[in-house]
Design a protein around this motif. Structure first.
Motif: not given
Length: 428
Positions: A138-140, A151-156, A308-312, A337-342
């Motif tokens: 996500a961009p801040i 945007l979120a999901k952009d590949i650098i 409200l949620v999204d992939g970021g 959502t992103f899926g980070k549960g650690l």
């Protein structure tokens, strides 16, 4: 396991600019520095010991961890750079992108001042689980990256023309970060497009909570946008809810879109503002010891709530939305959502370097393990590319009726307020 406020981090990423506060834990720097001057092996062994005691997977990803210690301590290191390289090599077989070593410069970059003033371009990065490509979580909001349209999901793909192929997140962060006013060019891949973004690094003042009163057919509603779970997120959230309550709003929309996470305690504190009773989150370490956090009968409001949620939306965002969903306190609208549960513990090491270690996984109140799975919304509502671009180009439209996801959330909230809601949150 004790949920200490200052050590447990839920950020989805290592970041070019991050909102989490990282502190040292249990290391006397003077002693460690003296050890390190005697032998770079000391820092290698210090890292090994921390992983051996704390890492969430007791099998170490099927790695013979004791043999690894013998292997890396049998080497001779001419300088600290050789030791650092060996440490990263030693950690790689764990297969965990969130357990990572940071040299003193990288660690200093993580020790961001909790005042909310950050320096950089304002993107959260992670290595994609499958492709290993550097991906924007996500961009801040309000940052140079966000304003430029990243945007979120952009590949650098490139940083100042240098390919990121095989580059780890920390290396990328070091290239992207820099003094305010200096330039960096990011080349991103978005679908079939390759786009160049020349960015000027800046000091970014971040207030994690923004709120306002919005009109609706069922009376005024409170709109709260939370962009990250930093140290001042909970106080700002409390202030927002209390002020909106004084203004007599009939319900709330809580916007967690593109919120990449942050501090564990911030997510728990904020959940308690919305929940009168029920569980919030449990963390489970490698011994199966579970630490649970619950509501404390001090909710600031019981009025209808839509989130409200999204992939970021990652980690701490997923704790909060999962707790509200499992307790049927809110209806979740948007995309998965992103899926980070650690959970990571981040600590300073003897020579000024640092180590982030995954020490536990977290579960929602109903026992859902969302790592790699995410939170599924009760009402799925996505934006198309054109709609996203409109919001990127004019951030003032976010949280208005010109924001299609907000408009959907408002529709759902009005149904809840009027008692006609058929999409009350259910466990997924």
């Amino acid at each position: 396991m004790t949920m200490t406020k200052r050590a447990l981090v839920l950020g989805a990423t290592a970041a070019a600019v991050t909102a989490v506060t990282i502190t040292g834990a249990g290391i006397h720097l003077n002693k460690g520095q003296a050890f390190f001057r005697e032998s770079p092996k000391e820092i290698v062994d210090e890292v090994w010991q921390v992983i051996d005691r704390n890492y969430v997977d007791g099998t170490f990803n099927q790695v013979d961890w004791k043999a690894a210690r013998s292997q890396y301590l049998a080497r001779n290191y001419a300088n600290k750079e050789e030791a650092y390289k060996a440490i990263r090599e030693m950690l790689k077989p764990l297969g965990d992108q969130y357990t990572r070593f940071m040299d003193p410069t990288e660690f200093k970059n993580m020790q961001i001042d909790t005042s909310g003033e950050l320096t950089g371009v304002g993107i959260q990065l992670a290595a994609d689980e499958k492709t290993k490509k550097l991906t924007v979580v996500a961009p801040i909001e309000g940052s140079p990256a966000s304003s430029a349209g990243i945007l979120a999901k952009d590949i650098i793909a490139q940083i100042d023309g240098k390919s990121t192929e095989g580059m780890d997140v920390n290396q990328a962060v070091n290239l992207i970060r820099g003094a305010a006013g200096t330039q960096v060019k990011l080349t991103v891949v978005r679908g079939n497009q390759q786009l160049d973004f020349p960015l000027k690094r800046a000091k970014i003042e971040i207030h994690p909570v923004r709120y306002s009163v919005k009109p609706s057919p069922t009376g005024n509603v409170g709109y709260i946008r939370l962009v990250q779970f930093s140290a001042n997120a909970a106080p700002e959230m409390r202030n927002a809810i209390q002020n909106l309550e004084k203004q007599g709003v009939s319900g709330y929309i809580l916007d967690l879109r593109s919120n990449p996470g942050g501090l564990l305690y911030a997510s728990v504190d904020i959940a308690r503002m919305w929940l009168q009773s029920g569980g919030i989150v449990s963390t489970v370490d490698r011994k199966g010891i579970s630490e649970k956090e619950s509501a404390n009968n001090r909710a600031l409001t019981t009025k209808p709530l839509v989130v409200l949620v999204d992939g970021g939306s990652a980690s701490a965002s997923e704790i909060l939305s999962g707790a509200l969903q499992d307790n049927r306190r809110a209806t979740i609208v948007g995309t998965k959502t992103f899926g980070k549960g650690l959970v990571q513990s981040v600590r300073g090491l003897g020579d000024g370097s640092g180590l982030a270690v995954t020490i536990a996984k977290y579960l929602t109140p109903n026992g859902r393990d969302i790592n790699k799975n995410g939170i599924a919304p009760d009402v799925v509502f996505d934006l198309n590319d054109q709609q996203r671009q409109v919001l990127v180009q004019d951030r003032d439209k976010i949280g208005t009726t010109e924001d299609p996801q907000y408009a959907k959330a408002l529709q759902v909230l009005n149904q809840r307020i009027s008692g006609k809601d058929t999409t009350r949150a259910e466990s997924k």
